[in-house]
Motif scaffolding. Structure first.
Motif, PDB file in Angstrom:
ATOM      1  N   HIS A  96       0.821  -1.216   0.000  1.00  0.00           N
ATOM      2  CA  HIS A  96       0.000   0.000   0.000  1.00  0.00           C
ATOM      3  C   HIS A  96       0.850   1.258   0.000  1.00  0.00           C
ATOM      4  CE1 HIS A  96      -3.798  -1.997   0.221  1.00  0.00           C
ATOM      5  NE2 HIS A  96      -3.472  -2.659   1.327  1.00  0.00           N
ATOM      6  N   ARG A  97       1.961   1.251   0.764  1.00  0.00           N
ATOM      7  CA  ARG A  97       2.828   2.439   0.799  1.00  0.00           C
ATOM      8  C   ARG A  97       3.428   2.724  -0.576  1.00  0.00           C
ATOM      9  NH1 ARG A  97       4.438   0.618   6.267  1.00  0.00           N
ATOM     10  NH2 ARG A  97       6.013  -0.687   5.304  1.00  0.00           N
ATOM     11  N   PHE A  98       3.845   1.666  -1.283  1.00  0.00           N
ATOM     12  CA  PHE A  98       4.418   1.870  -2.615  1.00  0.00           C
ATOM     13  C   PHE A  98       3.330   2.162  -3.650  1.00  0.00           C
ATOM     14  CE2 PHE A  98       8.221   0.081  -0.787  1.00  0.00           C
ATOM     15  CZ  PHE A  98       9.241   0.674  -1.506  1.00  0.00           C
ATOM     16  N   ALA A  99       2.114   1.645  -3.454  1.00  0.00           N
ATOM     17  CA  ALA A  99       1.028   1.864  -4.418  1.00  0.00           C
ATOM     18  C   ALA A  99       0.629   3.331  -4.483  1.00  0.00           C
ATOM     19  CB  ALA A  99      -0.178   0.998  -4.060  1.00  0.00           C
ATOM     20  N   VAL A 100       0.658   4.037  -3.362  1.00  0.00           N
ATOM     21  CA  VAL A 100       0.261   5.447  -3.354  1.00  0.00           C
ATOM     22  C   VAL A 100       1.433   6.387  -3.603  1.00  0.00           C
ATOM     23  CG1 VAL A 100      -1.720   5.065  -1.852  1.00  0.00           C
ATOM     24  CG2 VAL A 100       0.465   5.666  -0.840  1.00  0.00           C
ATOM     25  N   PHE A 101       2.653   5.879  -3.662  1.00  0.00           N
ATOM     26  CA  PHE A 101       3.838   6.728  -3.818  1.00  0.00           C
ATOM     27  C   PHE A 101       3.814   7.430  -5.172  1.00  0.00           C
ATOM     28  CE2 PHE A 101       8.270   7.430  -5.092  1.00  0.00           C
ATOM     29  CZ  PHE A 101       8.667   8.244  -4.053  1.00  0.00           C
ATOM     30  N   GLY A 102       3.870   8.763  -5.142  1.00  0.00           N
ATOM     31  CA  GLY A 102       3.937   9.552  -6.365  1.00  0.00           C
ATOM     32  C   GLY A 102       2.647   9.671  -7.131  1.00  0.00           C
ATOM     33  N   ASP A 103       1.566   9.079  -6.629  1.00  0.00           N
ATOM     34  CA  ASP A 103       0.280   9.135  -7.309  1.00  0.00           C
ATOM     35  C   ASP A 103      -0.785   9.510  -6.289  1.00  0.00           C
ATOM     36  OD1 ASP A 103      -1.780   8.935  -9.076  1.00  0.00           O
ATOM     37  OD2 ASP A 103      -1.729   6.757  -9.265  1.00  0.00           O
ATOM     38  N   SER A 104      -1.100  10.799  -6.221  1.00  0.00           N
ATOM     39  CA  SER A 104      -2.040  11.279  -5.200  1.00  0.00           C
ATOM     40  C   SER A 104      -3.458  10.773  -5.430  1.00  0.00           C
ATOM     41  CB  SER A 104      -2.037  12.804  -5.162  1.00  0.00           C
ATOM     42  OG  SER A 104      -2.360  13.313  -6.440  1.00  0.00           O
ATOM     43  N   LYS A 158       5.465   1.089 -12.664  1.00  0.00           N
ATOM     44  CA  LYS A 158       6.569   1.942 -12.191  1.00  0.00           C
ATOM     45  C   LYS A 158       6.791   1.747 -10.694  1.00  0.00           C
ATOM     46  CE  LYS A 158       5.715   6.311 -11.558  1.00  0.00           C
ATOM     47  NZ  LYS A 158       6.021   6.879 -10.269  1.00  0.00           N
ATOM     48  N   ASN A 159       5.708   1.781  -9.911  1.00  0.00           N
ATOM     49  CA  ASN A 159       5.826   1.624  -8.461  1.00  0.00           C
ATOM     50  C   ASN A 159       6.165   0.181  -8.078  1.00  0.00           C
ATOM     51  OD1 ASN A 159       5.285   4.304  -8.269  1.00  0.00           O
ATOM     52  ND2 ASN A 159       3.332   4.098  -7.258  1.00  0.00           N
ATOM     53  N   PHE A 160       5.715  -0.789  -8.887  1.00  0.00           N
ATOM     54  CA  PHE A 160       6.074  -2.191  -8.644  1.00  0.00           C
ATOM     55  C   PHE A 160       7.582  -2.377  -8.817  1.00  0.00           C
ATOM     56  CE2 PHE A 160       6.617  -6.584 -10.257  1.00  0.00           C
ATOM     57  CZ  PHE A 160       6.153  -7.275  -9.156  1.00  0.00           C
ATOM     58  N   SER A 161       8.136  -1.775  -9.866  1.00  0.00           N
ATOM     59  CA  SER A 161       9.586  -1.850 -10.091  1.00  0.00           C
ATOM     60  C   SER A 161      10.343  -1.153  -8.969  1.00  0.00           C
ATOM     61  CB  SER A 161       9.950  -1.207 -11.426  1.00  0.00           C
ATOM     62  OG  SER A 161       9.404  -1.940 -12.483  1.00  0.00           O
ATOM     63  N   GLY A 209       8.903  -3.647   6.629  1.00  0.00           N
ATOM     64  CA  GLY A 209       9.150  -2.300   7.138  1.00  0.00           C
ATOM     65  C   GLY A 209       9.777  -1.332   6.153  1.00  0.00           C
ATOM     66  N   LYS A 210       9.713  -1.618   4.861  1.00  0.00           N
ATOM     67  CA  LYS A 210      10.337  -0.746   3.868  1.00  0.00           C
ATOM     68  C   LYS A 210       9.356   0.337   3.412  1.00  0.00           C
ATOM     69  CE  LYS A 210      14.466  -2.497   3.423  1.00  0.00           C
ATOM     70  NZ  LYS A 210      14.750  -3.768   2.974  1.00  0.00           N
ATOM     71  N   ASP A 211       9.902   1.525   3.165  1.00  0.00           N
ATOM     72  CA  ASP A 211       9.150   2.657   2.629  1.00  0.00           C
ATOM     73  C   ASP A 211       9.769   3.063   1.298  1.00  0.00           C
ATOM     74  OD1 ASP A 211       7.211   3.115   4.613  1.00  0.00           O
ATOM     75  OD2 ASP A 211       8.675   4.125   5.882  1.00  0.00           O
ATOM     76  N   PRO A 212       8.994   3.736   0.452  1.00  0.00           N
ATOM     77  CA  PRO A 212       9.586   4.238  -0.802  1.00  0.00           C
ATOM     78  C   PRO A 212      10.706   5.222  -0.498  1.00  0.00           C
ATOM     79  CG  PRO A 212       7.197   4.405  -0.863  1.00  0.00           C
ATOM     80  CD  PRO A 212       7.566   4.009   0.522  1.00  0.00           C
ATOM     81  N   ALA A 213      11.882   4.979  -1.034  1.00  0.00           N
ATOM     82  CA  ALA A 213      13.037   5.845  -0.782  1.00  0.00           C
ATOM     83  C   ALA A 213      13.030   7.007  -1.761  1.00  0.00           C
ATOM     84  CB  ALA A 213      14.325   5.049  -0.929  1.00  0.00           C
TER      85      ALA A 213
END
Length: 170
Positions: A10-18, A28-31, A100-104
């Motif tokens: 979920h954290r990566f799914a919303v990253f960069g896409d409001s 892109k977010n999957f990669s 525990g990883k977040d988008p860097a």
């Protein structure tokens, strides 16, 4: 363990896409997830492998995958990343990497103030009449900081004798 992976998803799914709800992730977010979590190592699992697996698990004309399709993709990547292990052990290893990883945001360009920009924005170096354009804190005063402002009260801009017509023609 899957709930932690779901939170990372979920954290990566919303990253960069409001506008994203966080239930589906794009390629892109999957990669990015695979790269940031260490699933993609560049030797055994490459970016090409990640793109192929994403295309394989998504629906034919879809651009995103949901969490169930994501788990299928992780099973495939796990078998490739952890060769010789069972499907469940490989999936467990993938989930451990994701824990525990977040988008860097490493490598993001930062604004710099070097050279001319630094000198031009340092108000303490202004002298003479230019010094009057700033208050004590260094913030610009704008048009109020100028002593001579033009009087635009006449019907023609820049007219110096505003209000003198009646005095001349009596």
């Amino acid at each position: 363990m899957a709930s932690e992976a779901e939170r990372t998803f979920h954290r990566f799914a919303v990253f960069g896409d409001s506008s994203s709800s966080g239930t589906e992730i794009n390629n892109k977010n999957f990669s990015k997830l695979c790269k940031d979590c260490g699933i993609m190592d560049g030797k055994v699992v490459t970016s090409t492998d990640v793109d192929i697996v994403f295309s394989k698990v998504k629906a034919k004309n879809a651009r995103t995958i949901n969490f169930q399709q994501f788990q299928e993709a992780m099973k495939e990547l796990g078998q490739k990343r952890f060769k010789g292990k069972s499907i469940d052990e490989a999936l467990e290893g993938i989930y451990k990497l994701m824990e525990g990883k977040d988008p860097a945001t490493t490598g993001v360009t930062k604004a710099t103030t070097v050279g001319g920009v630094d000198r031009l924005t340092d108000t303490s170096k202004y002298t003479g009449t230019h010094k009057e354009r700033f208050d004590e804190s260094g913030k610009g005063k704008g048009i109020e900081g100028r002593e001579e402002t033009t009087d635009n009260s006449g019907y023609v801009s820049g007219y110096k004798g505003a209000g003198t017509y009646d005095q001349k023609n009596k």
